[in-house]
Design an enzyme around this catalytic site. Structure first.
Site, PDB file in Angstrom:
ATOM      1  N   GLU A   1     -32.311 -17.105  36.056  1.00  0.00           N
ATOM      2  CA  GLU A   1     -33.256 -16.435  36.144  1.00  0.00           C
ATOM      3  C   GLU A   1     -33.936 -15.974  34.870  1.00  0.00           C
ATOM      4  O   GLU A   1     -33.543 -16.314  33.548  1.00  0.00           O
ATOM      5  CB  GLU A   1     -32.477 -14.831  36.196  1.00  0.00           C
ATOM      6  CG  GLU A   1     -31.939 -14.917  37.739  1.00  0.00           C
ATOM      7  CD  GLU A   1     -31.298 -13.539  38.225  1.00  0.00           C
ATOM      8  OE1 GLU A   1     -31.497 -13.036  39.363  1.00  0.00           O
ATOM      9  OE2 GLU A   1     -30.664 -12.874  37.341  1.00  0.00           O
TER      10      GLU A   1
ATOM     11  N   CYS B   1     -38.332 -13.149  29.064  1.00  0.00           N
ATOM     12  CA  CYS B   1     -37.016 -13.311  28.523  1.00  0.00           C
ATOM     13  C   CYS B   1     -36.377 -14.741  29.286  1.00  0.00           C
ATOM     14  O   CYS B   1     -36.286 -14.679  30.474  1.00  0.00           O
ATOM     15  CB  CYS B   1     -36.159 -12.165  29.186  1.00  0.00           C
ATOM     16  SG  CYS B   1     -34.424 -12.310  28.701  1.00  0.00           S
TER      17      CYS B   1
ATOM     18  N   CYS C   1     -22.635 -18.663  31.682  1.00  0.00           N
ATOM     19  CA  CYS C   1     -22.374 -18.739  30.197  1.00  0.00           C
ATOM     20  C   CYS C   1     -20.830 -18.642  29.988  1.00  0.00           C
ATOM     21  O   CYS C   1     -20.165 -18.456  31.009  1.00  0.00           O
ATOM     22  CB  CYS C   1     -22.733 -17.218  29.818  1.00  0.00           C
ATOM     23  SG  CYS C   1     -22.284 -17.193  27.820  1.00  0.00           S
TER      24      CYS C   1
ATOM     25  N   CYS D   1     -17.829 -12.147  27.863  1.00  0.00           N
ATOM     26  CA  CYS D   1     -18.014 -11.033  26.947  1.00  0.00           C
ATOM     27  C   CYS D   1     -17.679  -9.745  28.213  1.00  0.00           C
ATOM     28  O   CYS D   1     -18.454 -10.110  29.365  1.00  0.00           O
ATOM     29  CB  CYS D   1     -19.337 -10.704  26.514  1.00  0.00           C
ATOM     30  SG  CYS D   1     -19.630 -11.745  25.291  1.00  0.00           S
TER      31      CYS D   1
ATOM     32  N   CYS E   1     -20.676  -8.212  30.268  1.00  0.00           N
ATOM     33  CA  CYS E   1     -21.915  -8.997  30.635  1.00  0.00           C
ATOM     34  C   CYS E   1     -21.604  -9.532  32.203  1.00  0.00           C
ATOM     35  O   CYS E   1     -20.652 -10.320  32.371  1.00  0.00           O
ATOM     36  CB  CYS E   1     -22.095  -9.929  29.528  1.00  0.00           C
ATOM     37  SG  CYS E   1     -23.414 -10.943  30.210  1.00  0.00           S
TER      38      CYS E   1
ATOM     39  N   GLY F   1     -26.583 -17.073  29.347  1.00  0.00           N
ATOM     40  CA  GLY F   1     -26.361 -17.908  28.708  1.00  0.00           C
ATOM     41  C   GLY F   1     -26.284 -17.955  27.070  1.00  0.00           C
ATOM     42  O   GLY F   1     -26.881 -17.032  26.615  1.00  0.00           O
ATOM     43  N   GLU F   2     -25.588 -18.912  26.203  1.00  0.00           N
ATOM     44  CA  GLU F   2     -25.601 -18.788  24.821  1.00  0.00           C
ATOM     45  C   GLU F   2     -26.300 -19.904  24.207  1.00  0.00           C
ATOM     46  O   GLU F   2     -26.017 -20.919  24.249  1.00  0.00           O
ATOM     47  CB  GLU F   2     -24.165 -18.721  24.311  1.00  0.00           C
ATOM     48  CG  GLU F   2     -23.874 -18.849  22.840  1.00  0.00           C
ATOM     49  CD  GLU F   2     -24.633 -17.853  21.976  1.00  0.00           C
ATOM     50  OE1 GLU F   2     -24.626 -16.698  22.098  1.00  0.00           O
ATOM     51  OE2 GLU F   2     -25.581 -18.260  21.041  1.00  0.00           O
TER      52      GLU F   2
ATOM     53  N   SER G   1     -31.318 -14.922  20.607  1.00  0.00           N
ATOM     54  CA  SER G   1     -30.143 -13.960  20.587  1.00  0.00           C
ATOM     55  C   SER G   1     -28.919 -14.437  20.756  1.00  0.00           C
ATOM     56  O   SER G   1     -28.750 -15.164  21.502  1.00  0.00           O
ATOM     57  CB  SER G   1     -30.255 -12.754  21.710  1.00  0.00           C
ATOM     58  OG  SER G   1     -28.998 -11.750  21.681  1.00  0.00           O
TER      59      SER G   1
ATOM     60  N   SER H   1     -25.733  -9.875  18.846  1.00  0.00           N
ATOM     61  CA  SER H   1     -25.229  -9.015  19.735  1.00  0.00           C
ATOM     62  C   SER H   1     -23.898  -8.498  19.122  1.00  0.00           C
ATOM     63  O   SER H   1     -22.929  -9.518  18.945  1.00  0.00           O
ATOM     64  CB  SER H   1     -24.725  -9.796  20.967  1.00  0.00           C
ATOM     65  OG  SER H   1     -25.925 -10.160  21.868  1.00  0.00           O
ATOM     66  N   LEU H   2     -23.775  -7.684  18.665  1.00  0.00           N
ATOM     67  CA  LEU H   2     -22.618  -7.356  17.575  1.00  0.00           C
ATOM     68  C   LEU H   2     -21.650  -6.397  18.223  1.00  0.00           C
ATOM     69  O   LEU H   2     -20.518  -6.823  18.496  1.00  0.00           O
ATOM     70  CB  LEU H   2     -23.213  -6.452  16.392  1.00  0.00           C
ATOM     71  CG  LEU H   2     -22.237  -6.262  15.225  1.00  0.00           C
ATOM     72  CD1 LEU H   2     -22.030  -7.602  14.563  1.00  0.00           C
ATOM     73  CD2 LEU H   2     -23.093  -5.420  14.089  1.00  0.00           C
ATOM     74  N   HIS H   3     -22.211  -5.146  19.053  1.00  0.00           N
ATOM     75  CA  HIS H   3     -21.471  -4.396  19.653  1.00  0.00           C
ATOM     76  C   HIS H   3     -20.100  -3.777  19.427  1.00  0.00           C
ATOM     77  O   HIS H   3     -19.633  -3.091  20.095  1.00  0.00           O
ATOM     78  CB  HIS H   3     -21.114  -5.256  21.030  1.00  0.00           C
ATOM     79  CG  HIS H   3     -22.509  -5.784  21.591  1.00  0.00           C
ATOM     80  ND1 HIS H   3     -23.717  -5.012  21.833  1.00  0.00           N
ATOM     81  CD2 HIS H   3     -22.733  -7.005  22.548  1.00  0.00           C
ATOM     82  CE1 HIS H   3     -24.366  -6.027  22.163  1.00  0.00           C
ATOM     83  NE2 HIS H   3     -24.003  -7.152  22.719  1.00  0.00           N
TER      84      HIS H   3
ATOM     85  N   ASN I   1     -25.779  -1.242  30.868  1.00  0.00           N
ATOM     86  CA  ASN I   1     -26.314  -1.315  32.124  1.00  0.00           C
ATOM     87  C   ASN I   1     -25.050  -1.833  33.012  1.00  0.00           C
ATOM     88  O   ASN I   1     -24.435  -2.821  32.889  1.00  0.00           O
ATOM     89  CB  ASN I   1     -27.191  -2.333  32.195  1.00  0.00           C
ATOM     90  CG  ASN I   1     -28.598  -1.967  31.505  1.00  0.00           C
ATOM     91  OD1 ASN I   1     -29.158  -1.026  31.884  1.00  0.00           O
ATOM     92  ND2 ASN I   1     -29.099  -3.058  30.699  1.00  0.00           N
TER      93      ASN I   1
ATOM     94  N   CYS J   1     -30.872  -6.231  30.625  1.00  0.00           N
ATOM     95  CA  CYS J   1     -29.783  -6.773  29.758  1.00  0.00           C
ATOM     96  C   CYS J   1     -28.640  -6.932  30.399  1.00  0.00           C
ATOM     97  O   CYS J   1     -28.071  -5.818  30.867  1.00  0.00           O
ATOM     98  CB  CYS J   1     -29.660  -6.250  28.432  1.00  0.00           C
ATOM     99  SG  CYS J   1     -31.077  -6.234  27.450  1.00  0.00           S
TER     100      CYS J   1
HETATM  101  N1  SAH Z   1     -25.781 -14.815  24.900  1.00  0.00           N
HETATM  102  C1  SAH Z   1     -26.637 -14.318  23.990  1.00  0.00           C
HETATM  103  C2  SAH Z   1     -28.123 -14.262  24.974  1.00  0.00           C
HETATM  104  C3  SAH Z   1     -28.098 -13.247  25.852  1.00  0.00           C
HETATM  105  S1  SAH Z   1     -28.799 -11.938  25.389  1.00  0.00           S
HETATM  106  C4  SAH Z   1     -26.323 -12.986  23.261  1.00  0.00           C
HETATM  107  O1  SAH Z   1     -25.141 -12.338  23.911  1.00  0.00           O
HETATM  108  O2  SAH Z   1     -26.554 -12.418  22.459  1.00  0.00           O
HETATM  109  C5  SAH Z   1     -28.209 -10.539  26.297  1.00  0.00           C
HETATM  110  C6  SAH Z   1     -28.126  -9.341  25.696  1.00  0.00           C
HETATM  111  O3  SAH Z   1     -27.810  -8.157  26.571  1.00  0.00           O
HETATM  112  C7  SAH Z   1     -26.939  -9.420  24.690  1.00  0.00           C
HETATM  113  O4  SAH Z   1     -27.286  -8.580  23.676  1.00  0.00           O
HETATM  114  C8  SAH Z   1     -25.891  -8.836  25.591  1.00  0.00           C
HETATM  115  O5  SAH Z   1     -24.864  -8.571  24.658  1.00  0.00           O
HETATM  116  C9  SAH Z   1     -26.445  -7.590  26.279  1.00  0.00           C
HETATM  117  N2  SAH Z   1     -25.726  -7.218  27.341  1.00  0.00           N
HETATM  118  C10 SAH Z   1     -24.855  -8.165  27.945  1.00  0.00           C
HETATM  119  N3  SAH Z   1     -24.344  -7.279  29.221  1.00  0.00           N
HETATM  120  C11 SAH Z   1     -24.979  -6.099  29.034  1.00  0.00           C
HETATM  121  C12 SAH Z   1     -24.982  -4.964  29.849  1.00  0.00           C
HETATM  122  N4  SAH Z   1     -24.193  -4.737  30.782  1.00  0.00           N
HETATM  123  N5  SAH Z   1     -25.829  -3.855  29.383  1.00  0.00           N
HETATM  124  C13 SAH Z   1     -26.507  -3.911  28.376  1.00  0.00           C
HETATM  125  N6  SAH Z   1     -26.644  -4.845  27.770  1.00  0.00           N
HETATM  126  C14 SAH Z   1     -25.805  -5.967  28.045  1.00  0.00           C
HETATM  127 FE1  SF4 Z   2     -22.820 -14.950  27.308  1.00  0.00          FE
HETATM  128 FE2  SF4 Z   2     -24.302 -13.152  25.707  1.00  0.00          FE
HETATM  129 FE3  SF4 Z   2     -23.321 -12.439  28.468  1.00  0.00          FE
HETATM  130 FE4  SF4 Z   2     -21.497 -12.829  26.196  1.00  0.00          FE
HETATM  131  S1  SF4 Z   2     -23.265 -11.359  26.358  1.00  0.00           S
HETATM  132  S2  SF4 Z   2     -21.369 -13.422  28.060  1.00  0.00           S
HETATM  133  S3  SF4 Z   2     -22.478 -14.551  25.080  1.00  0.00           S
HETATM  134  S4  SF4 Z   2     -24.893 -14.062  27.970  1.00  0.00           S
END
Ligand code: SAH
Ligand code: SF4
Length: 376
Positions: free
Chosen positions: A93, A106, A113, A117, A120, A169-170, A201, A223-225, A299, A342
């Protein structure tokens, strides 16, 4: 006749080599580059600076392909999402997020991926493969087609001004293809999006961060979180391989300045990472790094296990970062009605065939040198 080769995704050198192979002069590659990437032309017959016999010769051997669009959806807020199907049937997508006078595409870097996480949706997809440079560039070109933004705007963009590698994806697990695609996209005689308008990212693939800084110099988002290894280990398995201290050390070396800060993305997860103590730890963690924050309300997606933090707690978190001198806006969730926000991206490719991929990655950490299994 053997299958015609796609010219999209070839580097300038590769395109020149193709021309040499068919007995054409190097400047033909320059002309083609202009037609393909500056004008957005896919039909050789429309390449009017090339003589007719050459156009025919090219059309016999080559194509200028776009990924096939399986579905386009436009959200009530203007966000648009394309489900793109690639030659092998896999899908990914791409999302366009409009803002007042500009907008960002985007782009996805993988089908699915390999990381898992917990928050995600993409991470729940079973079938995973790297996208090729052509497939990555093709996503951006599809968006430009859709908004009729060819030829490439010389002022850096009308509607589509920015690119964020924040889709599925990463990107740093697919570095070679991502870097090839970005070099094509940044080329001043083609698509010409400058590195200042590109943000990659990553979930924190430490060994690749330095290369990304040295070779591409694009903006970095991380993506720290979480602010402790304990929590980050739980929600982002990659942290077990590259814990916070190593990640922060790599970020301290990333080429930045006050105008080019590292963006820290931080999902607000209720009761997990949203306390005042977290905000204080976060400020300490980024000490010495030119940083800004993006607070992302979580989300939901079907089956997700977390709740988004209460607005009051998000506000407190944001205020504490702001008081410490950082920009920390709460990112508006865009396109959630079409699952384009996201972390909501996921394609149905896994239904084509579910590989053993995930089983092999039981602890969720692929080796950085391991390539995802080829799509079957
Ligand atoms: N894999 C890379 C690139 C994807 S970016 C990465 O993780 O950075 C996608 C962004 O959306 C990341 O910051 C991810 O942590 C965030 N994300 C993933 N799941 C989410 C969710 N359910 N709600 C909000 N943000 C989310
Ligand atoms: Fe992959 Fe990024 Fe989603 Fe983590 S947040 S599963 S690294 S796409």
């Amino acid at each position: 006749m053997s299958e015609r080769k796609d010219l999209v995704g070839l580097s300038r050198e590769e395109l020149a080599a193709e021309m040499a192979d068919i007995g054409e002069k190097p400047f033909r590659a320059k002309q083609l580059w202009h037609w393909i990437y500056n004008q957005g032309v896919t039909d050789f017959q429309a390449m009017t600076t090339l003589a007719r016999p050459l156009r025919e010769k090219l059309a016999e051997r080559y194509v200028v392909r776009r990924p096939e669009t399986s579905r386009v959806q436009t959200s009530v807020d203007g966000t648009r999402k394309w489900l793109l199907r690639f030659a092998d049937g896999n899908e990914a997508e791409t999302v366009y997020i409009p803002e007042d006078d500009r907008g960002a595409v985007c782009v996805s870097s993988q089908v699915g991926c390999t990381l898992t996480c917990r928050f995600c949706h993409t991470g729940t997809q079973l079938l995973v493969r790297n996208l090729t440079a052509a497939e990555i560039v093709g996503q951006f070109m599809t968006a430009r087609d859709s908004y009729e933004e060819w030829p490439s705007p010389s002022d850096g963009g009308r509607l589509i001004s920015n690119i964020v590698l924040m889709g599925m994806g990463e990107p740093l697990f697919n570095y070679d293809n991502v870097s090839k695609a970005l070099k094509i996209i940044m080329d001043g005689e083609g698509i010409a999006v400058s590195k200042r308008r590109i943000t990659l990212s990553t979930s924190g693939v430490v060994p690749m961060i330095r290369r990304c800084g040295e070779e591409l110099g694009v903006n970095l988002a991380v993506s720290l979180h979480a602010t402790t290894d304990e929590i980050r280990d739980r929600i982002m398995p990659i942290n077990k391989k590259y814990p916070l201290a190593e990640l922060m050390a790599a970020l301290r070396d990333y080429p930045t300045n006050n105008a080019r800060r590292i963006t820290f993305e931080y999902i607000m997860l209720k009761g997990i990472n949203d306390s005042a103590a977290d905000a204080r730890r976060l400020v300490k963690l980024v000490e010495g790094i030119p940083a800004k924050f993006n607070l992302i309300p979580f989300n939901k997606w079907p089956g997700s296990e977390f709740e988004c933090s209460d607005m009051r707690d998000i506000k407190r978190f944001s205020d504490m970062l702001f008081d410490a001198g950082y920009s920390a806006p709460v990112r508006q969730s865009r396109g959630s009605d079409i699952l384009a926000a996201c972390g909501q991206l996921k394609s149905d490719s896994e239904r084509i065939r579910c590989s053993r991929q995930k089983a092999r990655l039981e602890d969720g950490i692929p080796d950085e040198h391991q390539q995802p299994a080829p799509a079957a």
